[in-house]
Design a protein around this motif. Sequence first.
Motif, PDB file in Angstrom:
ATOM      1  N   LYS A 210      70.017  -5.423 -49.864  1.00 28.62           N
ATOM      2  CA  LYS A 210      70.925  -6.429 -50.422  1.00 28.62           C
ATOM      3  C   LYS A 210      70.484  -7.824 -49.984  1.00 28.62           C
ATOM      4  O   LYS A 210      70.441  -8.767 -50.783  1.00 28.62           O
ATOM      5  CB  LYS A 210      72.353  -6.139 -49.969  1.00 28.62           C
ATOM      6  CG  LYS A 210      73.390  -6.988 -50.639  1.00 28.62           C
ATOM      7  CD  LYS A 210      74.769  -6.556 -50.172  1.00 28.62           C
ATOM      8  CE  LYS A 210      75.824  -7.468 -50.749  1.00 28.62           C
ATOM      9  NZ  LYS A 210      77.155  -7.144 -50.286  1.00 28.62           N
ATOM     10  N   LYS A 211      70.118  -7.943 -48.710  1.00 29.04           N
ATOM     11  CA  LYS A 211      69.681  -9.222 -48.158  1.00 29.04           C
ATOM     12  C   LYS A 211      68.381  -9.653 -48.832  1.00 29.04           C
ATOM     13  O   LYS A 211      68.224 -10.811 -49.208  1.00 29.04           O
ATOM     14  CB  LYS A 211      69.488  -9.100 -46.641  1.00 29.04           C
ATOM     15  CG  LYS A 211      69.129 -10.390 -45.970  1.00 29.04           C
ATOM     16  CD  LYS A 211      69.017 -10.189 -44.471  1.00 29.04           C
ATOM     17  CE  LYS A 211      68.646 -11.472 -43.788  1.00 29.04           C
ATOM     18  NZ  LYS A 211      68.455 -11.309 -42.356  1.00 29.04           N
ATOM     19  N   LYS A 212      67.464  -8.705 -49.023  1.00 30.27           N
ATOM     20  CA  LYS A 212      66.195  -9.006 -49.667  1.00 30.27           C
ATOM     21  C   LYS A 212      66.419  -9.432 -51.117  1.00 30.27           C
ATOM     22  O   LYS A 212      65.790 -10.365 -51.611  1.00 30.27           O
ATOM     23  CB  LYS A 212      65.263  -7.810 -49.600  1.00 30.27           C
ATOM     24  CG  LYS A 212      63.895  -8.127 -50.116  1.00 30.27           C
ATOM     25  CD  LYS A 212      62.928  -6.995 -49.896  1.00 30.27           C
ATOM     26  CE  LYS A 212      61.582  -7.529 -50.333  1.00 30.27           C
ATOM     27  NZ  LYS A 212      60.655  -6.634 -50.759  1.00 30.27           N
ATOM     28  N   SER A 213      67.340  -8.741 -51.804  1.00 31.01           N
ATOM     29  CA  SER A 213      67.656  -9.103 -53.201  1.00 31.01           C
ATOM     30  C   SER A 213      68.218 -10.510 -53.271  1.00 31.01           C
ATOM     31  O   SER A 213      67.893 -11.279 -54.181  1.00 31.01           O
ATOM     32  CB  SER A 213      68.680  -8.137 -53.780  1.00 31.01           C
ATOM     33  OG  SER A 213      68.090  -6.918 -54.070  1.00 31.01           O
TER      34      SER A 213
ATOM     35  N   GLU B  97      67.622 -12.955 -51.172  1.00 34.59           N
ATOM     36  CA  GLU B  97      66.532 -13.870 -50.879  1.00 34.59           C
ATOM     37  C   GLU B  97      65.607 -13.993 -52.090  1.00 34.59           C
ATOM     38  O   GLU B  97      65.160 -15.090 -52.435  1.00 34.59           O
ATOM     39  CB  GLU B  97      65.733 -13.406 -49.653  1.00 34.59           C
ATOM     40  CG  GLU B  97      66.497 -13.570 -48.359  1.00 34.59           C
ATOM     41  CD  GLU B  97      65.772 -12.939 -47.170  1.00 34.59           C
ATOM     42  OE1 GLU B  97      64.675 -12.350 -47.328  1.00 34.59           O
ATOM     43  OE2 GLU B  97      66.341 -13.021 -46.069  1.00 34.59           O
ATOM     44  N   ASP B  98      65.336 -12.897 -52.756  1.00 38.15           N
ATOM     45  CA  ASP B  98      64.481 -12.896 -53.947  1.00 38.15           C
ATOM     46  C   ASP B  98      65.151 -13.681 -55.081  1.00 38.15           C
ATOM     47  O   ASP B  98      64.466 -14.375 -55.843  1.00 38.15           O
ATOM     48  CB  ASP B  98      64.165 -11.471 -54.399  1.00 38.15           C
ATOM     49  CG  ASP B  98      63.182 -10.765 -53.474  1.00 38.15           C
ATOM     50  OD1 ASP B  98      62.569 -11.452 -52.629  1.00 38.15           O
ATOM     51  OD2 ASP B  98      63.051  -9.529 -53.599  1.00 38.15           O
ATOM     52  N   ALA B  99      66.460 -13.577 -55.178  1.00 42.27           N
ATOM     53  CA  ALA B  99      67.181 -14.264 -56.233  1.00 42.27           C
ATOM     54  C   ALA B  99      67.173 -15.766 -56.006  1.00 42.27           C
ATOM     55  O   ALA B  99      67.201 -16.557 -56.948  1.00 42.27           O
ATOM     56  CB  ALA B  99      68.620 -13.755 -56.288  1.00 42.27           C
TER      57      ALA B  99
END
Length: 91
Positions: free
Chosen positions: A82-85, A87-89
């Motif tokens: 979720k955190k990576k998503s 950051e990617d967003a």
Amino acid sequence: MEEMRKQWEAAQREREAQLTKEFKASRAEHQQQLEDHIRSHEAASHANNEAVETSMQKILEDSCKRFEQELARREEEFSKKKKKSSEDARM
């Protein structure tokens, strides 16, 4: 002849009384052995039941612990994704 018959009958009654006495003593002894065996079996059965119960409780506790660990691992994994998503967003 009559005297011999009376002696024989008296000996027979005496032997019958002795056998009856021995039978009753033997029966009482066997009854006691049976009761002792039953008590011993009941005690062993009780101990077995307790051992099975303890084992089942341990298995349940271990399963719960593994489930909690797996749940925590998956929650952490989800949190990282979720955190990576997020950051990617932002990029």
